[in-house]
Design an enzyme around this catalytic site. Structure first.
Site, PDB file in Angstrom:
ATOM      1  N   LYS A   1       0.816  -1.216   0.000  1.00  0.00           N
ATOM      2  CA  LYS A   1       0.000   0.000   0.000  1.00  0.00           C
ATOM      3  C   LYS A   1       0.855   1.274   0.000  1.00  0.00           C
ATOM      4  O   LYS A   1       0.666   2.152  -0.843  1.00  0.00           O
ATOM      5  CB  LYS A   1      -0.884  -0.044   1.249  1.00  0.00           C
ATOM      6  CG  LYS A   1      -1.606   1.220   1.568  1.00  0.00           C
ATOM      7  CD  LYS A   1      -2.366   1.031   2.865  1.00  0.00           C
ATOM      8  CE  LYS A   1      -1.407   0.953   4.046  1.00  0.00           C
ATOM      9  NZ  LYS A   1      -1.399   2.156   4.881  1.00  0.00           N
ATOM     10  N   THR A   2       1.789   1.355   0.919  1.00  0.00           N
ATOM     11  CA  THR A   2       2.622   2.552   1.005  1.00  0.00           C
ATOM     12  C   THR A   2       3.490   2.681  -0.241  1.00  0.00           C
ATOM     13  O   THR A   2       3.676   3.774  -0.776  1.00  0.00           O
ATOM     14  CB  THR A   2       3.507   2.497   2.264  1.00  0.00           C
ATOM     15  OG1 THR A   2       2.680   2.215   3.381  1.00  0.00           O
ATOM     16  CG2 THR A   2       4.204   3.817   2.487  1.00  0.00           C
TER      17      THR A   2
ATOM     18  N   ASP B   1      -4.279   8.226   2.620  1.00  0.00           N
ATOM     19  CA  ASP B   1      -3.887   6.908   3.122  1.00  0.00           C
ATOM     20  C   ASP B   1      -4.940   6.423   4.126  1.00  0.00           C
ATOM     21  O   ASP B   1      -5.618   7.228   4.753  1.00  0.00           O
ATOM     22  CB  ASP B   1      -2.520   7.065   3.813  1.00  0.00           C
ATOM     23  CG  ASP B   1      -1.892   5.741   4.165  1.00  0.00           C
ATOM     24  OD1 ASP B   1      -2.328   4.714   3.616  1.00  0.00           O
ATOM     25  OD2 ASP B   1      -0.952   5.736   4.985  1.00  0.00           O
ATOM     26  N   GLU B   2      -5.071   5.119   4.306  1.00  0.00           N
ATOM     27  CA  GLU B   2      -5.997   4.543   5.300  1.00  0.00           C
ATOM     28  C   GLU B   2      -7.390   5.162   5.199  1.00  0.00           C
ATOM     29  O   GLU B   2      -7.983   5.577   6.202  1.00  0.00           O
ATOM     30  CB  GLU B   2      -5.461   4.747   6.731  1.00  0.00           C
ATOM     31  CG  GLU B   2      -4.064   4.212   6.970  1.00  0.00           C
ATOM     32  CD  GLU B   2      -4.034   2.729   7.268  1.00  0.00           C
ATOM     33  OE1 GLU B   2      -5.038   2.031   6.970  1.00  0.00           O
ATOM     34  OE2 GLU B   2      -3.001   2.263   7.769  1.00  0.00           O
TER      35      GLU B   2
ATOM     36  N   GLN C   1      -9.863  -3.806   7.047  1.00  0.00           N
ATOM     37  CA  GLN C   1      -9.030  -3.402   8.180  1.00  0.00           C
ATOM     38  C   GLN C   1      -9.587  -2.180   8.889  1.00  0.00           C
ATOM     39  O   GLN C   1      -8.861  -1.463   9.575  1.00  0.00           O
ATOM     40  CB  GLN C   1      -7.596  -3.133   7.714  1.00  0.00           C
ATOM     41  CG  GLN C   1      -6.869  -4.391   7.281  1.00  0.00           C
ATOM     42  CD  GLN C   1      -5.407  -4.134   7.008  1.00  0.00           C
ATOM     43  OE1 GLN C   1      -4.607  -3.936   7.913  1.00  0.00           O
ATOM     44  NE2 GLN C   1      -5.050  -4.122   5.733  1.00  0.00           N
TER      45      GLN C   1
ATOM     46  N   ARG D   1      -0.695  -9.864  10.570  1.00  0.00           N
ATOM     47  CA  ARG D   1       0.570  -9.279  11.010  1.00  0.00           C
ATOM     48  C   ARG D   1       1.701 -10.278  10.872  1.00  0.00           C
ATOM     49  O   ARG D   1       2.875  -9.920  10.884  1.00  0.00           O
ATOM     50  CB  ARG D   1       0.508  -8.835  12.494  1.00  0.00           C
ATOM     51  CG  ARG D   1      -0.478  -7.724  12.836  1.00  0.00           C
ATOM     52  CD  ARG D   1      -0.402  -6.561  11.933  1.00  0.00           C
ATOM     53  NE  ARG D   1      -1.402  -6.681  10.878  1.00  0.00           N
ATOM     54  CZ  ARG D   1      -1.389  -5.953   9.756  1.00  0.00           C
ATOM     55  NH1 ARG D   1      -0.447  -5.069   9.556  1.00  0.00           N
ATOM     56  NH2 ARG D   1      -2.314  -6.129   8.828  1.00  0.00           N
TER      57      ARG D   1
END
Length: 720
Positions: free
Chosen positions: A35-36, A220-221, A251, A604
């Site tokens: 994503k980043t 973002d997010e 998420q 994770r």
DNA sequence: CCCAAGGTATTTTTT
DNA sequence: ATACCTTGGG
């Protein structure tokens, strides 16, 4: 133009996102799907290929950490500083706008930011002055009400409370809170956003200015945006704006603090002809971990739909450990980490996740006993420490003496004889005359309203702040050192708390001076329209100083704080009904968010995932049997290695249980976890013991007949 | 002004 | 269990 440095290391979907030409793009980025990377490469694409000026790009994140990481990765990829680009948190961007247009926003030039702790204190004082019984009207609830209204874009005057007594009262507090904040020239976190939204909305020329400038907005997010943030983004998104949002509906775990999962679900409706890109290839976890995550999240009804896959192998099965109680659970986790470290790994590979912070205790004490280095995330941060806040309140007063919130905190701290009585007279006078408490103090000194003693003490306090303010023109660290010295805080804490604890506080205050000397003031860019002191104070409020020392230690954190992170070895603990999913969430019908939380936890893990639950657990001082979490049923059993059968039973007292598990009696000594047999009940496992001597009791979970408390002296148990 | 006793709540967290 | 907060007495 050579674009290989931007596109070479991307997969097909990532490239599609990075090079997308649609006006509105929504990237559904699964956990660990890069994503980043996509955000960073997208920005590099805009700058290097589409020749967009850095000045015209705004990238919005939720945390300072994410913003810092994004900026540094952008600069690494571009090979030069991204000057002029706004890469920051929502709050920080809103703050910049308010400093630039403080007059239009109807704010004092020296307005300061208060954090949630300041906010709660302020609300408490207001409620006290309104004579509201804190038992009947909990201040936390009022704070929650105020923030909720602000997040919905509502001022107290907009709220219809005619039909609801409770709303009437809470709204009265809200109205008074607005007045005091305005007079004190302070804004809270939600206010930053609301005020800047109103600024843009009510000043078309300002809106036009920002819309002309930022033709490229990246978020973002996105699944974590609340109503206010979403409205803010829509106001900034003009006819010529390109909006690029990245997020993952699976998420979304912050619904409880106002995040609207609908924002991501409704993106294509609100932004017509938008392009949707799904990133589903995962570069983090093994196949089995992803299969478990996919199977679990599939149980949720309202999803945009996504399935993670990997080129990686299946890897190991997911280990499931059934513990007797929370102590046994901790023992399993820690001994498993020991094994991992012995084999190949580092302590820092491992992270222990839990639903609620109270669970960390048992793991911590086990680590302490066994001398294992560990770190618990999510405690008090540097700028939230009491002594630091004390010092900052003195310093804030030197910048803005009308800040009632700060004045109340330090006027009698350290104690200088200005007790509750005097302060409440000042507070009432300020309220009646609609002036700040600072002004009230000044009038009291001139007018001799108070008795001689109080007037003298008050004059002394005012003179103290004024003396501190004189050093405001000095270098920041000298100003701070001077204020701290004059405040008498160090002596106060040393006297009150003794050498050891007081010294810690004293060191923290020195550290604050250090922070001031290391502060990077950037009047040309980031801090345009801020003076140095204001810039520093804002940073302390907006970026509470996370200390990220990366020693080799086991990490413990709530699942919420683990979002965005990854670890080779992950333990998810306490998978019990009521704990995870949490009781309150079950009651509120928020099971889907709990399931997403579990999905976040599972994803994770890179290599090995261990999940565990205890058959009984101590909660609120009481030990109770538990029911395994429904999430355990939702992970396909073929992915699970159930360790119940092949784990060796204890034949020695497990470490950490020497005191609690042994009973001083002439009879046999039983350890928790030991297998025993009883003439009537058959075989069972020792769960707990209590008392001593002939009255000592033992709790055994018998395979046939369940839990029994027995008097050891009479039970005639035999160890197996 | 300080300390001790008693009552109460006790999910998750960033800004 | 325990941490936090209010309240009452010294």
């Amino acid at each position: 133009m050579d674009v290989s440095h931007i596109l070479d290391e991307l997969n097909e979907n990532q490239r599609e996102a990075v090079t997308a030409s649609s006006k509105y793009v929504l990237v559904l980025a699964g956990a660990g799907s890069g994503k980043t990377r996509v955000l960073v490469h997208r920005i590099a694409w805009l700058v290097d290929v589409e020749q967009v000026a850095s000045y015209g790009i705004m990238a919005v994140t939720f945390t300072n950490k994410a913003a810092a990481e994004m900026r540094s990765r952008i600069e690494a990829l571009l090979g030069r500083p991204a000057g002029g680009m706004w890469v920051s948190t929502f709050h920080s961007l809103a703050h910049r706008m308010l400093r630039r247009y403080y007059e239009e926003a109807k704010l004092d030039k020296n307005f300061q930011i208060i954090d949630s702790d300041d906010q709660l204190r302020l609300v408490k004082r207001i409620m006290k002055s309104l004579e509201l019984d804190p038992k009947q009207w909990p201040p936390r609830q009022a704070v929650w009400f105020i923030n909720e209204q602000k997040d919905a874009g509502l001022r107290s005057q907009h709220i219809d409370d005619s039909n609801n007594y409770q709303t009437q009262i809470l709204n009265k507090v809200y109205a008074e809170y607005e007045v005091i904040c305005q007079r004190s020239a302070v804004v809270d976190f939600a206010e930053l956003l609301l005020r800047s939204l109103e600024l843009i909305r009510d000043n078309p020329s300002i809106q036009d200015h920002y819309q002309q400038r930022f033709k490229y907005i990246l978020v973002d997010e996105f699944q974590d945006t609340n109503e206010l943030q979403y409205a803010w983004l829509r106001l900034l998104t003009g006819k010529q704006t390109t909006l690029f949002a990245v997020g993952d509906d699976d998420q979304s775990i912050y619904g409880w603090r106002g995040a609207k999962i609908e924002n991501i679900q409704d993106f294509s409706r609100d932004f017509p002809n938008s392009q949707l890109v799904k990133l589903q290839q995962n570069y983090r976890s093994t196949g089995n971990i992803l299969k478990a995550a996919n199977a679990l999240i599939e149980q949720n009804q309202s999803r945009l739909g996504k399935e993670l896959w990997t080129k990686d192998d299946d890897g190991e099965l997911i280990k499931l450990f059934t513990a007797f109680n929370e102590v046994d659970e901790a023992d399993f986790v820690i001994s498993h980490i020991q094994k991992w470290v012995k084999n190949k790994g580092k302590y820092s590979d491992a992270t222990i996740l839990y639903r609620s912070n109270a669970q960390s205790r048992v793991f911590e004490s086990n680590c302490i006993e066994q001398n294992i280095p560990y770190r618990v995330y999510g405690g008090l941060r540097f700028y939230e420490r009491a002594e630091i806040k004390d010092a900052l309140c003195y310093i804030r007063l030197t910048a803005n003496p009308n800040d009632d919130s700060s004045l109340e905190r330090v006027i009698n701290h350290p104690p200088r004889g200005l007790g509750q009585k005097t302060v409440s007279v000042i507070r009432e006078y300020a309220r009646d005359n609609e002036i700040s408490m600072w002004h009230a103090c000044q009038q009291f000194i001139k007018g001799k309203v108070l008795n001689n003693r109080a007037t003298g003490l008050l004059a002394h306090f005012i003179a103290l702040i004024e003396a501190m303010a004189i050093s405001r023109e000095d270098r920041l660290q000298d100003h701070f050192a001077n204020a701290i010295k004059r405040s008498g805080l160090k002596a106060h804490y040393t006297k009150k708390e003794g050498r050891d604890k007081g010294q810690g506080r004293s060191e923290n205050l020195d550290e604050l001076v250090n922070a001031a000397s290391e502060f990077n003031y950037q009047p040309e860019s980031e801090h345009r329209n801020f003076n140095e002191l204001t810039a520093f104070l804002s940073t302390t409020a907006l970026d509470a100083g996370n200390t990220n020392k990366t020693n080799d230690c086991v990490q413990m954190m709530s699942i919420h704080s683990a979002k965005g992170l990854e670890f080779p070895l992950v333990f998810i603990t306490g998978l019990e009904q009521g704990l995870f999913p949490h009781q309150n969430s079950i009651a509120e019908g928020n099971l889907e968010e709990e399931r997403r939380l579990c999905y976040v936890a599972i994803t994770r893990a890179c290599q090995q995932l261990c999940i565990s639950y205890a058959e009984q657990r101590q909660l609120f001082g009481q030990t109770k049997p538990t029911i395994p979490s429904i999430f355990l049923n939702e992970i396909p059993s073929e992915l699970i290695d159930d360790m119940r059968g092949h784990r060796q039973r204890w034949n020695v007292t497990p470490p950490g249980m020497k005191q609690k598990s042994r009973v001083d009696t002439n009879a046999t000594v039983f350890a928790i976890g030991q297998l025993v047999t009883h003439n009537k009940f058959g075989e069972g496992v020792v769960i707990n013991t209590e008392g001593s001597g002939k009255s000592a009791r033992i709790n055994v979970n018998f395979y046939q007949s369940g839990y029994k408390w027995l008097i050891i002296h009479y039970a005639n148990l035999r160890a197996l």
